[in-house]
Scaffold this motif. Structure first.
Motif, mmCIF file in Angstrom:
data_model
loop_
_atom_site.group_PDB
_atom_site.id
_atom_site.type_symbol
_atom_site.label_atom_id
_atom_site.label_comp_id
_atom_site.label_asym_id
_atom_site.label_seq_id
_atom_site.Cartn_x
_atom_site.Cartn_y
_atom_site.Cartn_z
ATOM 1 N N PRO A 217 7.763 8.077 3.697
ATOM 2 C CA PRO A 217 8.724 7.624 2.683
ATOM 3 C C PRO A 217 9.076 6.144 2.813
ATOM 4 C CG PRO A 217 9.390 9.747 3.568
ATOM 5 C CD PRO A 217 8.263 9.270 4.422
ATOM 6 N N GLN A 218 9.117 5.624 4.026
ATOM 7 C CA GLN A 218 9.427 4.203 4.204
ATOM 8 C C GLN A 218 8.274 3.316 3.741
ATOM 9 O OE1 GLN A 218 10.449 4.612 8.340
ATOM 10 N NE2 GLN A 218 12.645 4.748 7.919
ATOM 11 N N VAL A 219 7.040 3.808 3.867
ATOM 12 C CA VAL A 219 5.905 3.067 3.317
ATOM 13 C C VAL A 219 5.990 3.027 1.794
ATOM 14 C CG1 VAL A 219 3.398 3.032 3.053
ATOM 15 C CG2 VAL A 219 4.407 3.568 5.267
ATOM 16 N N LYS A 220 6.343 4.153 1.206
ATOM 17 C CA LYS A 220 6.490 4.194 -0.253
ATOM 18 C C LYS A 220 7.561 3.216 -0.720
ATOM 19 C CE LYS A 220 4.987 9.017 -0.776
ATOM 20 N NZ LYS A 220 5.349 10.371 -1.280
ATOM 21 N N ALA A 221 8.680 3.163 -0.009
ATOM 22 C CA ALA A 221 9.754 2.230 -0.363
ATOM 23 C C ALA A 221 9.277 0.786 -0.220
ATOM 24 C CB ALA A 221 10.974 2.486 0.506
ATOM 25 N N LEU A 222 8.493 0.513 0.817
ATOM 26 C CA LEU A 222 7.959 -0.832 1.011
ATOM 27 C C LEU A 222 7.087 -1.247 -0.176
ATOM 28 C CD1 LEU A 222 7.330 -3.322 2.835
ATOM 29 C CD2 LEU A 222 5.384 -1.995 3.713
ATOM 30 N N LEU A 223 6.214 -0.362 -0.602
ATOM 31 C CA LEU A 223 5.316 -0.709 -1.703
ATOM 32 C C LEU A 223 6.078 -0.886 -3.018
ATOM 33 C CD1 LEU A 223 2.158 1.458 -0.933
ATOM 34 C CD2 LEU A 223 2.691 -0.890 -0.270
ATOM 35 N N LYS A 224 7.137 -0.147 -3.203
ATOM 36 C CA LYS A 224 7.963 -0.342 -4.398
ATOM 37 C C LYS A 224 8.588 -1.735 -4.422
ATOM 38 C CE LYS A 224 9.358 4.356 -5.683
ATOM 39 N NZ LYS A 224 10.514 5.271 -5.901
ATOM 40 N N SER A 225 8.811 -2.304 -3.236
ATOM 41 C CA SER A 225 9.435 -3.625 -3.165
ATOM 42 C C SER A 225 8.453 -4.751 -3.470
ATOM 43 C CB SER A 225 10.034 -3.841 -1.775
ATOM 44 O OG SER A 225 9.029 -4.075 -0.801
ATOM 45 N N ALA A 226 7.175 -4.432 -3.613
ATOM 46 C CA ALA A 226 6.148 -5.438 -3.904
ATOM 47 C C ALA A 226 5.321 -4.976 -5.099
ATOM 48 C CB ALA A 226 5.258 -5.662 -2.692
ATOM 49 N N PRO A 227 5.896 -5.011 -6.303
ATOM 50 C CA PRO A 227 5.194 -4.474 -7.478
ATOM 51 C C PRO A 227 4.016 -5.319 -7.929
ATOM 52 C CG PRO A 227 7.263 -5.504 -8.125
ATOM 53 C CD PRO A 227 7.248 -5.473 -6.620
ATOM 54 N N GLN A 228 3.757 -6.440 -7.260
ATOM 55 C CA GLN A 228 2.550 -7.203 -7.571
ATOM 56 C C GLN A 228 1.295 -6.433 -7.195
ATOM 57 O OE1 GLN A 228 5.009 -8.129 -5.483
ATOM 58 N NE2 GLN A 228 5.410 -10.334 -5.559
ATOM 59 N N PHE A 229 1.458 -5.449 -6.298
ATOM 60 C CA PHE A 229 0.310 -4.690 -5.797
ATOM 61 C C PHE A 229 0.283 -3.277 -6.363
ATOM 62 C CE2 PHE A 229 0.679 -7.678 -2.124
ATOM 63 C CZ PHE A 229 -0.630 -8.150 -2.128
ATOM 64 N N GLU A 230 -0.937 -2.759 -6.489
ATOM 65 C CA GLU A 230 -1.146 -1.328 -6.708
ATOM 66 C C GLU A 230 -1.915 -0.784 -5.520
ATOM 67 O OE1 GLU A 230 -3.689 -0.476 -10.005
ATOM 68 O OE2 GLU A 230 -4.978 -2.206 -9.639
ATOM 69 N N LEU A 231 -1.587 0.431 -5.118
ATOM 70 C CA LEU A 231 -2.295 1.076 -4.023
ATOM 71 C C LEU A 231 -3.543 1.751 -4.586
ATOM 72 C CD1 LEU A 231 -2.488 1.968 -1.063
ATOM 73 C CD2 LEU A 231 -1.106 3.950 -1.668
ATOM 74 N N VAL A 232 -4.699 1.323 -4.094
ATOM 75 C CA VAL A 232 -5.971 1.826 -4.609
ATOM 76 C C VAL A 232 -6.440 3.053 -3.843
ATOM 77 C CG1 VAL A 232 -8.381 1.252 -5.103
ATOM 78 C CG2 VAL A 232 -6.612 -0.501 -5.335
ATOM 79 N N THR A 233 -6.404 2.952 -2.523
ATOM 80 C CA THR A 233 -6.840 4.058 -1.680
ATOM 81 C C THR A 233 -6.333 3.809 -0.266
ATOM 82 O OG1 THR A 233 -8.764 5.400 -1.018
ATOM 83 C CG2 THR A 233 -9.060 3.017 -1.034
ATOM 84 N N CYS A 234 -6.566 4.769 0.619
ATOM 85 C CA CYS A 234 -6.146 4.661 2.014
ATOM 86 C C CYS A 234 -7.286 5.117 2.924
ATOM 87 C CB CYS A 234 -4.922 5.528 2.299
ATOM 88 S SG CYS A 234 -3.480 5.164 1.291
ATOM 89 N N HIS A 235 -7.265 4.593 4.137
ATOM 90 C CA HIS A 235 -8.227 4.986 5.160
ATOM 91 C C HIS A 235 -7.505 5.103 6.496
ATOM 92 C CE1 HIS A 235 -11.900 4.525 2.697
ATOM 93 N NE2 HIS A 235 -11.208 3.589 2.085
ATOM 94 N N ASP A 236 -8.254 5.510 7.528
ATOM 95 C CA ASP A 236 -7.693 5.536 8.872
ATOM 96 C C ASP A 236 -8.409 4.503 9.727
ATOM 97 O OD1 ASP A 236 -10.131 6.683 9.576
ATOM 98 O OD2 ASP A 236 -9.327 8.724 9.634
ATOM 99 N N PHE A 237 -8.126 4.521 11.033
ATOM 100 C CA PHE A 237 -8.667 3.495 11.910
ATOM 101 C C PHE A 237 -10.103 3.766 12.349
ATOM 102 C CE2 PHE A 237 -4.298 1.846 13.544
ATOM 103 C CZ PHE A 237 -4.079 1.288 12.289
ATOM 104 N N ASN A 238 -10.757 4.743 11.728
ATOM 105 C CA ASN A 238 -12.197 4.895 11.936
ATOM 106 C C ASN A 238 -12.992 3.884 11.122
ATOM 107 O OD1 ASN A 238 -12.197 7.103 13.784
ATOM 108 N ND2 ASN A 238 -11.680 8.474 12.084
#
Length: 281
Positions: A217-238
């Motif tokens: 939830p805190q990551v979601k709040a962070l991204l809301k604070s930067a609306p210049q970006f859209e989240l395209v996809t996610c990965h892990d540290f592999n």
């Protein structure tokens, strides 16, 4: 005992192993999601470039790289590394929260900050300020690849990680201890111990620091604070670009692929622009 950031060689011996893999990962993400997927030569910015391991790895591949770091010892080491390899890149000393690009710097195709360095920004406003600065540095459609560990506040057990590496007769053992996070302050304490064996002599280093913590939830709040970006996809540290990550309560190693929206004047409001697409959550 020395701070491990003030002795870049030992830090680099531990973390350089995956540099080529990470460089290939970044190239593939641009080919999949970037503003110009066919581009073979990219303009790339690395905030908190450290010892320059990825600066050099990407420059070797022909890209135009720039980077900054707060630690002068790291920057000196990065400069020396580039000189030894007959490579060049603009490097300067700066902070994640409010960095300034050299004058007349063209927009970047891609920026990246991996391995949780972003979590060094401890205050409430700094993370958003950092995202805004990165967005301003990117071209429309440019990517920001941001990696960090998430926190399980219910887990009150200390965590321990250990790495062992060797280069040119220098043997380094790295142990990192993380204490349970404090939800009220959103901080966690860490300790790193290095055991370095060189020329038959063994020395030790110990470094203490704090990270800002994030759950989903805190990551979601962070991204809301930067609306210049859209989240395209996610990965892990592999760092497998063909294996996108489905986020859920078991996700703790997170690499966000953020894309700068083409027209900032058309940025939707947070209420009608969910930070996590349905395909990701």
């Amino acid at each position: 005992m020395s701070n491990w950031y003030d002795t870049p060689l030992y830090y680099d011996i531990i973390f350089d192993e995956d540099s080529q893999k990470e460089a290939a990962f970044l190239e593939t993400l641009n080919a999949q999601h970037g503003a110009d997927p066919t581009a073979k030569i990219l303009r790339i910015l690395e905030p908190a470039c450290g010892s320059g391991r990825l600066i050099a790895a990407l420059a070797q591949r022909g890209h135009h790289i720039s980077g900054f770091d707060l630690n002068s010892h790291m920057l000196d080491y990065a400069h020396q590394r580039l000189q030894k390899q007959n490579l060049s890149a603009p490097l300067w000393q700066d902070r994640l929260e409010d960095f300034t690009l050299p004058t007349t710097t063209p927009p970047f195709d891609l920026a990246h900050c991996l391995v949780s360095t972003f979590k060094y920004i401890l205050d409430d406003l700094g993370p958003t300020s950092h995202l805004h600065h990165v967005a301003n540095a990117l071209r429309p459609g440019g990517l920001y690849i941001l990696g960090f560990h998430l926190t399980d506040y219910s887990d009150q057990k200390p965590q321990h990680e250990r790495w062992v590496a060797e280069r040119e007769g220098i043997h380094v053992i790295c142990n990192t201890h993380t204490w349970p996070a404090d939800r009220s302050t959103r901080q966690e304490k860490l300790r790193n111990r290095l055991r370095i064996t060189r020329d038959g002599q063994t020395t030790h280093q110990e470094t203490h620091w704090q990270f800002r913590t994030y759950d989903l939830p805190q990551v979601k709040a962070l991204l809301k604070s930067a609306p210049q970006f859209e989240l395209v996809t996610c990965h892990d540290f592999n760092y497998n670009a063909t294996a996108p990550l489905k986020l859920n309560h078991t996700t703790f190693d997170l690499v966000l692929v953020l894309r700068k929206k083409p027209n900032p004047n058309l940025i939707p409001t947070p209420s009608n622009s969910p930070p996590f697409p349905d395909s990701i959550v």
